[in-house]
Design an enzyme around this catalytic site. Structure first.
Site, mmCIF file in Angstrom:
data_model
loop_
_atom_site.group_PDB
_atom_site.id
_atom_site.type_symbol
_atom_site.label_atom_id
_atom_site.label_comp_id
_atom_site.label_asym_id
_atom_site.label_seq_id
_atom_site.Cartn_x
_atom_site.Cartn_y
_atom_site.Cartn_z
ATOM 1 N N ALA A 139 -5.305 7.436 -3.568
ATOM 2 C CA ALA A 139 -3.925 7.173 -3.988
ATOM 3 C C ALA A 139 -3.899 5.731 -4.475
ATOM 4 O O ALA A 139 -3.864 4.782 -3.690
ATOM 5 C CB ALA A 139 -2.972 7.376 -2.823
ATOM 6 N N THR A 197 0.848 -1.192 0.000
ATOM 7 C CA THR A 197 0.000 0.000 0.000
ATOM 8 C C THR A 197 0.883 1.241 0.000
ATOM 9 O O THR A 197 2.069 1.163 -0.319
ATOM 10 C CB THR A 197 -1.015 -0.030 1.155
ATOM 11 O OG1 THR A 197 -1.975 1.022 0.969
ATOM 12 C CG2 THR A 197 -0.358 0.137 2.515
ATOM 13 N N ASN A 198 0.325 2.405 0.312
ATOM 14 C CA ASN A 198 1.088 3.662 0.288
ATOM 15 C C ASN A 198 0.697 4.511 1.491
ATOM 16 O O ASN A 198 -0.116 4.087 2.322
ATOM 17 C CB ASN A 198 0.839 4.385 -1.043
ATOM 18 C CG ASN A 198 -0.636 4.675 -1.252
ATOM 19 O OD1 ASN A 198 -1.251 5.412 -0.496
ATOM 20 N ND2 ASN A 198 -1.223 4.057 -2.278
ATOM 21 N N ASP A 199 1.248 5.701 1.571
ATOM 22 C CA ASP A 199 1.093 6.533 2.772
ATOM 23 C C ASP A 199 -0.195 7.345 2.824
ATOM 24 O O ASP A 199 -0.369 8.158 3.736
ATOM 25 C CB ASP A 199 2.263 7.513 2.870
ATOM 26 C CG ASP A 199 3.506 6.858 3.441
ATOM 27 O OD1 ASP A 199 3.356 6.010 4.339
ATOM 28 O OD2 ASP A 199 4.613 7.193 2.990
ATOM 29 N N SER A 200 -1.094 7.153 1.865
ATOM 30 C CA SER A 200 -2.311 7.974 1.873
ATOM 31 C C SER A 200 -3.131 7.743 3.138
ATOM 32 O O SER A 200 -3.377 6.608 3.534
ATOM 33 C CB SER A 200 -3.172 7.626 0.654
ATOM 34 O OG SER A 200 -4.407 8.287 0.754
#
Ligand code: C5P
Length: 223
Positions: free
Chosen positions: A96, A29-32
């Site tokens: 994101a 996943t990502n930092d959103s």
């Protein structure tokens, strides 16, 4: 704006970082944080729109009066958006979205063994949702994208707006610690199809969301 600004308009907002599964217990996943998208959904609801918030997992509580659709992966997000977009007036893609997803998802938890000191993950591109939306977009529909850039924010933003036939793009510089991912504040540069750009001051995501909704109302009125 007032509760009449988007009265009767159907608005879809996407939020959060998508999760791409590797196995039953792991994902990429990502930092959103989802904060920007949730703020847009709340602002659109306050402007009188009927809002559907399609959201990846976040720690946030749903804005009141908004319909929630929960998704995890980019593929699920694509299906949720493409199913609903034909009946919407506005789509704001604040999610994101992962750019790559694992080629295979293991049925069982991936184990370390005596001979896998290194392992290689093979990833493939995710579906480009806004590109698919552009292909079915009707003249009365408004689409808005976000661009998280760490360099050449304006040039990359302008290219994205054109490629995805957007009516508005909010570009932000995520290399800065004081704004962007997970922060309560943001600073965006609105980019319009005619090449005009307008940078907001650094302010709360709530205020930026209201500015975005006001712009959407102006664009809708001109269509
Ligand atoms: O990841 P990128 O900076 O290209 O994202 C720009 C915009 O495109 C965002 O609004 C994002 O939600 C959207 N996007 C998409 N489908 C993807 C990746 C991003 O619609 N696969």
């Amino acid at each position: 704006f007032t509760p009449q600004t988007l009265a009767g308009k159907r608005v879809i907002v996407t939020a959060g970082g998508t999760r791409e599964r590797l196995d039953p217990v792991r994902f990429l996943t990502n930092d959103s944080s989802g904060k920007m998208g949730y703020a847009v959904a709340a602002a659109a609801q306050q402007a009188g729109a009927k809002v559907t918030l399609i959201t990846a997992p976040t720690g946030l509580s749903a804005p009141s009066g908004v319909d929630i659709v929960n998704i995890q992966s980019t593929t699920e997000l694509a299906t949720a958006v493409l199913d609903r977009f034909p009946n919407a007036d506005v789509l704001v893609m604040a999610a994101a979205v992962a750019d790559f997803q694992p080629v295979t998802v293991a049925d069982q938890k991936i184990k370390k063994t005596a001979d896998n000191d290194e392992m290689v993950l093979t990833l493939k591109k995710t579906p480009d949702i806004l590109k698919q939306v552009a292909a079915i977009k009707q003249p009365h529909q408004v689409t808005v994208g976000f661009a998280a850039e760490t360099q050449a924010v304006l040039a990359n933003g302008q290219k994205k707006l054109a490629d995805k036939q957007l009516d508005l793009l909010a570009a932000n510089d995520v290399s800065r610690q004081d704004i962007g991912f997970n922060s309560d504040d943001n600073q965006v540069t609105f980019i319009m199809p005619d090449g005009v750009t307008d940078q907001t001051p650094k302010t709360s995501k709530r205020v930026i969301a209201q500015a975005l909704v006001s712009r959407v109302a102006t664009i809708l009125a001109a269509k």
